[in-house]
Design a protein around this motif. Sequence first.
Motif, short mmCIF file in Angstrom:
data_model
loop_
_atom_site.label_atom_id
_atom_site.label_comp_id
_atom_site.label_asym_id
_atom_site.label_seq_id
_atom_site.Cartn_x
_atom_site.Cartn_y
_atom_site.Cartn_z
N MET A 1 82.69 100.07 14.99
CA MET A 1 82.70 99.57 16.42
C MET A 1 82.94 100.82 17.26
N ALA A 2 84.18 101.38 16.68
CA ALA A 2 84.71 102.49 17.77
C ALA A 2 83.64 103.66 17.79
N PHE A 3 83.02 103.90 16.75
CA PHE A 3 81.85 104.90 16.78
C PHE A 3 80.83 104.57 17.95
N TYR A 4 80.54 103.31 18.09
CA TYR A 4 79.41 103.15 19.31
C TYR A 4 80.25 103.30 20.57
N ILE A 5 81.58 102.74 20.99
CA ILE A 5 82.44 102.90 21.99
C ILE A 5 82.46 104.41 22.33
N ASP A 6 82.67 105.29 21.34
CA ASP A 6 82.99 106.64 21.46
C ASP A 6 81.48 107.20 21.95
N ALA A 7 80.41 107.02 21.53
CA ALA A 7 79.17 107.32 21.72
C ALA A 7 78.57 107.02 23.11
N ALA A 8 78.80 105.58 23.24
CA ALA A 8 78.81 105.31 24.73
C ALA A 8 79.54 105.91 25.86
N LEU A 9 80.78 105.97 25.40
CA LEU A 9 81.56 107.03 26.47
C LEU A 9 80.94 108.34 26.76
N TYR A 10 80.73 108.91 25.62
CA TYR A 10 80.29 110.37 25.60
C TYR A 10 78.71 110.60 26.29
N LEU A 11 77.96 109.55 26.19
CA LEU A 11 76.80 109.31 26.89
C LEU A 11 77.08 109.26 28.54
N TRP A 12 78.00 108.19 28.68
CA TRP A 12 78.48 108.24 29.95
C TRP A 12 79.05 109.44 30.85
N GLN A 13 79.75 110.16 29.93
CA GLN A 13 80.23 111.37 30.48
C GLN A 13 79.03 112.33 30.63
N LEU A 14 78.10 112.67 29.67
CA LEU A 14 76.83 113.38 30.11
C LEU A 14 76.12 112.86 31.32
N PHE A 15 75.90 111.53 31.29
CA PHE A 15 75.43 111.03 32.54
C PHE A 15 75.90 111.49 33.94
N GLN A 16 77.24 111.25 34.06
CA GLN A 16 77.99 111.72 35.10
C GLN A 16 77.89 113.24 35.56
N LEU A 17 77.87 113.99 34.32
CA LEU A 17 77.73 115.47 34.47
C LEU A 17 76.34 115.81 35.03
N TRP A 18 75.34 115.17 34.53
CA TRP A 18 74.08 115.17 35.22
C TRP A 18 73.91 115.01 36.74
N LEU A 19 74.52 113.59 37.05
CA LEU A 19 74.41 113.37 38.21
C LEU A 19 75.24 114.29 39.31
N HIS A 20 76.19 114.67 38.51
CA HIS A 20 77.17 115.57 39.74
C HIS A 20 76.54 116.76 39.87
N THR A 21 75.84 117.34 38.79
CA THR A 21 75.02 118.70 38.84
C THR A 21 73.96 118.53 39.79
N ILE A 22 73.11 117.55 39.77
CA ILE A 22 72.00 117.37 40.77
C ILE A 22 72.21 116.81 42.15
N PHE A 23 73.19 116.11 42.27
CA PHE A 23 73.46 115.44 43.57
C PHE A 23 74.61 115.96 44.38
N VAL A 24 75.98 116.14 43.53
CA VAL A 24 77.16 116.73 44.26
C VAL A 24 77.34 118.05 44.29
N THR A 25 76.97 118.90 43.46
CA THR A 25 77.22 120.34 43.16
C THR A 25 76.68 121.06 44.61
N PRO A 26 75.44 120.58 44.59
CA PRO A 26 74.76 121.49 45.68
C PRO A 26 75.33 121.16 47.22
N ILE A 27 76.02 120.36 47.49
CA ILE A 27 76.95 119.90 48.55
C ILE A 27 78.23 120.39 48.61
N GLN A 28 78.77 120.64 47.49
CA GLN A 28 79.95 121.29 47.29
C GLN A 28 80.00 122.68 47.39
N ASN A 29 78.97 123.47 46.95
CA ASN A 29 78.80 124.79 46.90
C ASN A 29 77.50 125.15 47.83
N THR A 30 77.53 125.36 49.15
CA THR A 30 76.56 125.16 50.08
C THR A 30 75.76 126.54 50.06
#
Length: 191
Positions: A1-30
């Motif tokens: 069960m811990a593997f699935y939780i770790d995998a889900a957390l890793y996917l969530w971190q990747l998704f946050q990185l992806w969203l940050h790259t597309i939507f946040v970073t261009p606004i932070q570095n104009t």
Amino acid sequence: MAFYIDAALYLWQLFQLWLHTIFVTPIQNTEMLWLLVPVWLGWFFAEFFQEKLGTSMGNAISNAVIVLWGSIDCTRQTLRLIASGTVKGALDIFTRFGLILLIFAYGIVIVILGWKGNKIIKYIGRIRELTYVFVMFVPVFYNAIPFSLNHIIAAVLFFPLFYFAIELLDHLLPNPKAVQEDMGESSGSAG
């Protein structure tokens, strides 16, 4: 069960990185917006006015210009960062120029295949894919986010989400009058 939780957390971190790259970073570095705004505008108008009916060979070749110009700008930015001492280390420099070379070669391949009339460019030269490459990697070249294996994994893993979200939006939005006119002209010329 811990593997699935770790995998889900890793996917969530990747998704946050992806969203940050597309939507946040261009606004932070104009400074990146000088390259990204024309890419986004080119994508928007090509996606919803030109490629709504499909990508023509001429359109794909025109899209390659975005790749070539973007590669040149990423080279300019990388050289500026090296000169200022912000980017150092042979591996970092080699990786950046390697990526730039790959992106530039992608544009050149589209132009050459288009020149030869190879219809594959209708698929590999779509504005959506070209825009995605720049949205994901320009922040790296502008040193707004670090280049990492997680960045590559996120870019590859969530590309289908980007692609199909735009495809859904493309189908839900009504055809602009210009597209309707083009559709009428193409169906009228078939008879």
